[in-house]
Design a protein around this motif. Structure first.
Motif, PDB file in Angstrom:
ATOM      1  N   GLN A 141      12.571   1.657 -20.343  1.00  0.00           N
ATOM      2  CA  GLN A 141      11.853   0.891 -21.371  1.00  0.00           C
ATOM      3  C   GLN A 141      10.580   0.201 -20.878  1.00  0.00           C
ATOM      4  N   ILE A 142      10.422   0.040 -19.574  1.00  0.00           N
ATOM      5  CA  ILE A 142       9.302  -0.719 -19.033  1.00  0.00           C
ATOM      6  C   ILE A 142       8.299   0.198 -18.342  1.00  0.00           C
ATOM      7  N   GLY A 143       8.808   1.187 -17.608  1.00  0.00           N
ATOM      8  CA  GLY A 143       7.956   1.920 -16.685  1.00  0.00           C
ATOM      9  C   GLY A 143       7.910   1.153 -15.370  1.00  0.00           C
ATOM     10  N   GLU A 144       6.726   1.019 -14.779  1.00  0.00           N
ATOM     11  CA  GLU A 144       6.627   0.342 -13.475  1.00  0.00           C
ATOM     12  C   GLU A 144       6.931  -1.143 -13.626  1.00  0.00           C
ATOM     13  N   ILE A 145       7.871  -1.611 -12.819  1.00  0.00           N
ATOM     14  CA  ILE A 145       8.207  -3.047 -12.847  1.00  0.00           C
ATOM     15  C   ILE A 145       7.844  -3.707 -11.520  1.00  0.00           C
ATOM     16  N   ILE A 146       7.832  -2.907 -10.432  1.00  0.00           N
ATOM     17  CA  ILE A 146       7.450  -3.402  -9.106  1.00  0.00           C
ATOM     18  C   ILE A 146       6.481  -2.397  -8.488  1.00  0.00           C
ATOM     19  N   GLY A 147       5.425  -2.900  -7.846  1.00  0.00           N
ATOM     20  CA  GLY A 147       4.549  -2.059  -7.039  1.00  0.00           C
ATOM     21  C   GLY A 147       4.461  -2.645  -5.645  1.00  0.00           C
ATOM     22  N   GLY A 148       4.678  -1.819  -4.628  1.00  0.00           N
ATOM     23  CA  GLY A 148       4.642  -2.340  -3.268  1.00  0.00           C
ATOM     24  C   GLY A 148       4.156  -1.296  -2.289  1.00  0.00           C
ATOM     25  N   SER A 149       4.069  -1.680  -1.013  1.00  0.00           N
ATOM     26  CA  SER A 149       3.683  -0.710   0.015  1.00  0.00           C
ATOM     27  C   SER A 149       3.899  -1.299   1.396  1.00  0.00           C
ATOM     28  N   VAL A 150       3.981  -0.388   2.371  1.00  0.00           N
ATOM     29  CA  VAL A 150       3.765  -0.777   3.753  1.00  0.00           C
ATOM     30  C   VAL A 150       2.250  -0.861   3.909  1.00  0.00           C
ATOM     31  N   ARG A 151       1.750  -1.897   4.564  1.00  0.00           N
ATOM     32  CA  ARG A 151       0.304  -2.107   4.693  1.00  0.00           C
ATOM     33  C   ARG A 151      -0.228  -1.395   5.947  1.00  0.00           C
ATOM     34  N   GLU A 152      -1.464  -0.975   5.865  1.00  0.00           N
ATOM     35  CA  GLU A 152      -2.097  -0.358   7.048  1.00  0.00           C
ATOM     36  C   GLU A 152      -2.409  -1.443   8.070  1.00  0.00           C
ATOM     37  N   GLU A 153      -1.752  -1.377   9.239  1.00  0.00           N
ATOM     38  CA  GLU A 153      -1.967  -2.437  10.229  1.00  0.00           C
ATOM     39  C   GLU A 153      -3.013  -2.061  11.272  1.00  0.00           C
ATOM     40  N   ASN A 154      -3.438  -0.800  11.266  1.00  0.00           N
ATOM     41  CA  ASN A 154      -4.411  -0.357  12.260  1.00  0.00           C
ATOM     42  C   ASN A 154      -5.835  -0.696  11.800  1.00  0.00           C
ATOM     43  N   TYR A 155      -6.560  -1.443  12.629  1.00  0.00           N
ATOM     44  CA  TYR A 155      -7.897  -1.929  12.251  1.00  0.00           C
ATOM     45  C   TYR A 155      -8.843  -0.788  11.901  1.00  0.00           C
ATOM     46  N   ASP A 156      -8.896   0.230  12.756  1.00  0.00           N
ATOM     47  CA  ASP A 156      -9.858   1.319  12.555  1.00  0.00           C
ATOM     48  C   ASP A 156      -9.550   2.105  11.285  1.00  0.00           C
ATOM     49  N   LYS A 157      -8.275   2.373  11.042  1.00  0.00           N
ATOM     50  CA  LYS A 157      -7.892   3.127   9.832  1.00  0.00           C
ATOM     51  C   LYS A 157      -8.203   2.319   8.574  1.00  0.00           C
ATOM     52  N   LEU A 158      -7.927   1.012   8.638  1.00  0.00           N
ATOM     53  CA  LEU A 158      -8.193   0.155   7.473  1.00  0.00           C
ATOM     54  C   LEU A 158      -9.700   0.093   7.200  1.00  0.00           C
ATOM     55  N   MET A 159     -10.486  -0.044   8.263  1.00  0.00           N
ATOM     56  CA  MET A 159     -11.942  -0.079   8.098  1.00  0.00           C
ATOM     57  C   MET A 159     -12.465   1.241   7.539  1.00  0.00           C
ATOM     58  N   GLY A 160     -11.844   2.333   7.967  1.00  0.00           N
ATOM     59  CA  GLY A 160     -12.229   3.658   7.461  1.00  0.00           C
ATOM     60  C   GLY A 160     -12.053   3.742   5.954  1.00  0.00           C
ATOM     61  N   GLU A 161     -10.939   3.218   5.454  1.00  0.00           N
ATOM     62  CA  GLU A 161     -10.678   3.228   4.002  1.00  0.00           C
ATOM     63  C   GLU A 161     -11.660   2.322   3.250  1.00  0.00           C
ATOM     64  N   ILE A 162     -11.932   1.169   3.844  1.00  0.00           N
ATOM     65  CA  ILE A 162     -12.840   0.200   3.212  1.00  0.00           C
ATOM     66  C   ILE A 162     -14.242   0.798   3.079  1.00  0.00           C
ATOM     67  N   GLU A 163     -14.690   1.471   4.150  1.00  0.00           N
ATOM     68  CA  GLU A 163     -16.025   2.072   4.125  1.00  0.00           C
ATOM     69  C   GLU A 163     -16.080   3.258   3.163  1.00  0.00           C
ATOM     70  N   GLU A 164     -15.023   4.088   3.183  1.00  0.00           N
ATOM     71  CA  GLU A 164     -14.978   5.254   2.306  1.00  0.00           C
ATOM     72  C   GLU A 164     -14.996   4.842   0.833  1.00  0.00           C
ATOM     73  N   ARG A 165     -14.333   3.745   0.525  1.00  0.00           N
ATOM     74  CA  ARG A 165     -14.249   3.278  -0.870  1.00  0.00           C
ATOM     75  C   ARG A 165     -15.386   2.319  -1.231  1.00  0.00           C
ATOM     76  N   GLN A 166     -16.220   2.022  -0.230  1.00  0.00           N
ATOM     77  CA  GLN A 166     -17.379   1.133  -0.431  1.00  0.00           C
ATOM     78  C   GLN A 166     -16.955  -0.227  -1.004  1.00  0.00           C
ATOM     79  N   ILE A 167     -15.919  -0.781  -0.383  1.00  0.00           N
ATOM     80  CA  ILE A 167     -15.433  -2.108  -0.809  1.00  0.00           C
ATOM     81  C   ILE A 167     -16.274  -3.167  -0.100  1.00  0.00           C
ATOM     82  N   PRO A 168     -16.887  -4.108  -0.857  1.00  0.00           N
ATOM     83  CA  PRO A 168     -17.710  -5.143  -0.192  1.00  0.00           C
ATOM     84  C   PRO A 168     -16.834  -6.064   0.659  1.00  0.00           C
ATOM     85  N   MET A 169     -17.084  -6.067   1.972  1.00  0.00           N
ATOM     86  CA  MET A 169     -16.190  -6.783   2.888  1.00  0.00           C
ATOM     87  C   MET A 169     -16.778  -8.085   3.424  1.00  0.00           C
ATOM     88  N   LYS A 170     -17.939  -8.501   2.865  1.00  0.00           N
ATOM     89  CA  LYS A 170     -18.563  -9.700   3.428  1.00  0.00           C
ATOM     90  C   LYS A 170     -17.652 -10.921   3.312  1.00  0.00           C
TER      91      LYS A 170
END
Length: 468
Positions: A388-417
């Motif tokens: 009746q609801i569909g998604e009730i919880i959204g979660g994840s294991v977080r990326e803890e590796n600095y270089d991999k996380l930065m790679g995603e941020i740059e690829e998605r062009q997320i403003p990181m200032k």
């Protein structure tokens, strides 16, 4: 009127010391009159059940009875007696009645059945109806259950800011917070607003999530949870979206995907069981009046193991359902699509007939902070899907590796200032961690059987609606 200490109706109905003088105060739900006696159903919000006041006509002024109408507020002294009628164990034989507040006939919450749409227009008064009394007592109990669940497991309640300069979801649909004069905005040569003279000296908004700050807490305290209001400036006029709602967001250091799914399942079962144990009268009322399958559904969730389903397998099931002619969907299904509510509900309600935890989503449709699997295409995201609801919880294991996380941020062009502080957790003593978010109102929708999210928060905030 003689001063007698007030007893709440929830407590009066438990008492068996018949012959005792008691005082109750509350609002009239209904009144039935005969030549010799008036029967008044009184409710004070402490319980779904009313206490019946029996008032002999000869003992009271006729003019006062005219003031006792649906919605009027009374203080009643009387003798607690055993009830001869069915439906209640005791009633009160009135000796004194004081009308604290009269209620004229244009009171919108008359006994006749009003639509929920009508009641939303009178949200300040709908709280006094049986249905909304039940919903908000359950809402209280769910909040207690959430705090107890986490406290008993050694989590710390962590307060994340409501005003923030970061956009956790990268969605950009945020409410701005400013003290600037909107009629006289200073802009630079590119036409961008200058925030130097604003209260915080930078552009700030109401939070869409406490997760990023929650991660900071988890990397210091081990395991924390946030529980507070969040805001989304989405122009979504649907029965499942609010602009202001409450979120529960636990964050845990040293957790893996398996443990995260176990925590999600344990948490939601605990909350549902708490409702079954502590909200019996209200749930029985809602089961009778709102959704005849409510109790059955709540009991089945508690007693059922949730299905653990990789996204890729889920897509195959949906494609097979379409190919075999078993099901038609409004939205297309293909690997890489963001599942719509109709897809989620098919998996839960028709295919598996039980809650599903879906994992390993394509990275493109999930947030930048989710841990990428070895295949490089999917992430360790988990969504708990409910009937009746569909998604009730959204979660994840977080990326803890600095270089991999930065790679995603740059690829998605997320403003990181404004996100340097978040990246510091990956620089200084990074650790595996994860967590989830549960929209509180979605949980209340499920537990109450109500159909519209605007009916499980006292004063809903939606596009073009900020009344009360």
């Amino acid at each position: 009127m003689e001063k007698i200490r007030r007893t709440k109706i929830v407590d009066v109905l438990k008492r068996e010391d018949y012959g005792t003088i008691v005082n109750v105060k509350g609002w009239v739900r209904s009144k039935r009159s005969s030549k010799s006696v008036n029967f008044i159903a009184l409710n004070d919000g402490s319980i779904i059940k009313n206490v019946q006041i029996v008032a002999d006509v000869e003992k009271f002024d006729e003019e006062m009875f005219k003031l006792i109408t649906t919605g009027a507020c009374l203080s009643v002294n009387g003798i607690l007696v055993k009830s001869p009628g069915e439906g209640q164990a005791s009633e009160i034989q009135a000796t004194e009645i004081e009308v604290l507040g009269t209620c004229p006939s244009d009171y919108p919450m008359q006994k006749k059945g009003q639509s929920f749409e009508f009641m939303r227009q009178h949200a300040h008064l709908r709280l006094r109806t049986n249905t909304f009394g039940a919903v908000f007592r359950i809402r209280h109990n769910m909040a207690i259950a959430i705090h107890k669940f986490f406290h008993d497991r050694g989590f710390f309640y962590f307060h994340s800011p409501i005003i923030t300069a970061s956009d956790c979801e990268g969605a950009g649909q945020m409410f701005q917070v400013t003290t600037k004069n909107l009629y006289d905005l200073k802009k630079d040569e590119n036409g961008s607003i200058i925030y130097d003279d604003d209260f915080f000296g930078k552009s700030t908004s109401l939070t869409v999530s406490g997760q990023l700050e929650g991660e900071l807490g988890a990397t210091a305290l081990g395991q924390i949870y946030t529980f507070g209001p969040t805001f989304r400036a989405e122009n979504s006029n649907t029965p499942r979206h609010l602009a202001e709602f409450w979120m529960i967001e636990p964050e845990v250091a040293f957790i893996d995907l398996q443990d995260l799914m176990d925590l999600e399942e344990e948490f939601i079962k605990y909350c549902v069981q708490w409702a079954l144990d502590n909200c019996k009268d209200d749930l029985e009322f809602l089961n009778k009046m709102i959704d005849k399958t409510l109790l059955e559904r709540l009991n089945s969730v508690v007693s059922t193991d949730f299905v653990r389903l990789p996204y890729t397998e889920g897509i195959k099931i949906l494609e097979e359902a379409i190919a075999s002619g078993k099901k038609k969907f409004e939205f297309p299904v293909y690997w890489g699509c963001d599942l719509a509510s109709e897809h989620e509900r098919y998996l839960v309600e028709e295919h598996f007939k039980k809650p599903v935890i879906m994992t390993d989503y394509p990275k493109e449709i999930k947030a930048f902070y989710m841990k990428i699997n070895e295949d490089g295409k999917t992430v360790q995201g988990t969504d708990v899907l409910f009937p009746q609801i569909g998604e009730i919880i959204g979660g994840s294991v977080r990326e803890e590796n600095y270089d991999k996380l930065m790679g995603e941020i740059e690829e998605r062009q997320i403003p990181m200032k404004d996100m340097w502080w978040y990246l510091d957790t990956r620089k200084f003593g990074t650790c595996p961690h994860g967590g989830f978010g549960l929209g509180f109102e979605r949980l209340i929708l499920f537990v109450t059987g109500m159909q519209n999210i605007r009916d499980v928060i006292p004063f809903p905030r939606t596009p073009k609606t900020a009344d009360f």
